[in-house]
Write a protein that holds these residues in place. Structure first.
Motif, PDB file in Angstrom:
ATOM      1  N   LYS A  25      35.235  42.229  32.013  1.00 31.60           N
ATOM      2  CA  LYS A  25      36.112  41.068  32.062  1.00 31.60           C
ATOM      3  C   LYS A  25      37.258  41.230  33.053  1.00 31.60           C
ATOM      4  CE  LYS A  25      35.452  39.722  27.225  1.00 31.60           C
ATOM      5  NZ  LYS A  25      36.127  39.601  25.932  1.00 31.60           N
ATOM      6  N   LYS A  34      39.602  41.389  36.145  1.00 33.84           N
ATOM      7  CA  LYS A  34      39.657  40.683  37.423  1.00 33.84           C
ATOM      8  C   LYS A  34      40.129  41.664  38.489  1.00 33.84           C
ATOM      9  CE  LYS A  34      39.065  36.409  35.764  1.00 33.84           C
ATOM     10  NZ  LYS A  34      38.320  35.308  36.282  1.00 33.84           N
ATOM     11  N   LYS A  35      39.477  41.640  39.628  1.00 32.91           N
ATOM     12  CA  LYS A  35      39.838  42.545  40.725  1.00 32.91           C
ATOM     13  C   LYS A  35      40.974  41.937  41.542  1.00 32.91           C
ATOM     14  CE  LYS A  35      36.748  45.131  42.686  1.00 32.91           C
ATOM     15  NZ  LYS A  35      37.178  46.501  42.491  1.00 32.91           N
ATOM     16  N   SER A  52      39.366  38.726  43.073  1.00 38.24           N
ATOM     17  CA  SER A  52      39.721  37.382  42.617  1.00 38.24           C
ATOM     18  C   SER A  52      41.047  36.943  43.213  1.00 38.24           C
ATOM     19  CB  SER A  52      39.842  37.364  41.089  1.00 38.24           C
ATOM     20  OG  SER A  52      38.627  37.727  40.497  1.00 38.24           O
ATOM     21  N   THR A 107      43.077  43.954  34.600  1.00 40.10           N
ATOM     22  CA  THR A 107      42.849  43.849  36.036  1.00 40.10           C
ATOM     23  C   THR A 107      42.372  45.193  36.582  1.00 40.10           C
ATOM     24  OG1 THR A 107      45.184  44.359  36.449  1.00 40.10           O
ATOM     25  CG2 THR A 107      44.571  42.037  36.420  1.00 40.10           C
ATOM     26  N   LEU A 141      44.664  33.684  37.930  1.00 40.50           N
ATOM     27  CA  LEU A 141      43.392  34.278  37.503  1.00 40.50           C
ATOM     28  C   LEU A 141      42.711  33.535  36.371  1.00 40.50           C
ATOM     29  CD1 LEU A 141      44.109  38.110  37.738  1.00 40.50           C
ATOM     30  CD2 LEU A 141      42.884  36.650  39.340  1.00 40.50           C
TER      31      LEU A 141
END
Length: 127
Positions: free
Chosen positions: A10, A12-13, A57, A36, A126
């Protein structure tokens, strides 16, 4: 799938493009625990190389970098990677904010920033 694996899936980059190590460390501390996965580069050239392999992202982009201005890099990102959100971070105030937004940045934070400003901006971008 165990809980740790689910959290990684789950996550986010985020790519931080910033040449000041202290600012990078501070952003990492602020974003720790926000689900993250954070990477860091210190120039536009390294960001371009990174983007050929990874699709974050969100890019947290400083304006004054060793090889150019982040404001000028925004158009490149939006042209080649339109899905990536851009959070511009700069100490140059209103004129930089207006130019960053007109070039395609999704949000702008002025230095010095607060933990709350960073967290709220990142969460909003995000979603």
């Amino acid at each position: 799938m165990n809980q740790a694996a689910l959290q990684v899936a789950k996550a986010k980059k985020i790519l931080i493009v910033e040449d000041e190590g202290d600012i990078c460390l501070l952003l990492n501390i602020i974003l720790n625990g926000e689900q993250t996965d954070i990477d860091h580069v210190n120039s536009i050239a390294k960001a371009k190389t990174y983007l050929q392999k990874e699709q974050p992202s969100l890019i947290m982009l400083d304006n004054k970098l060793p090889d150019g201005l982040g404001i000028d890099f925004i158009e490149y990102i939006k042209q080649h990677y339109p899905a990536i959100k851009i959070l511009m971070i700069s100490g140059f105030g209103t004129s930089a904010r207006d130019l960053a937004i007109s070039n395609g940045a999704d949000h702008f934070i002025e230095k010095p920033f607060t933990k709350q400003q960073v967290s709220q901006s990142v969460q909003a971008l995000l979603i």
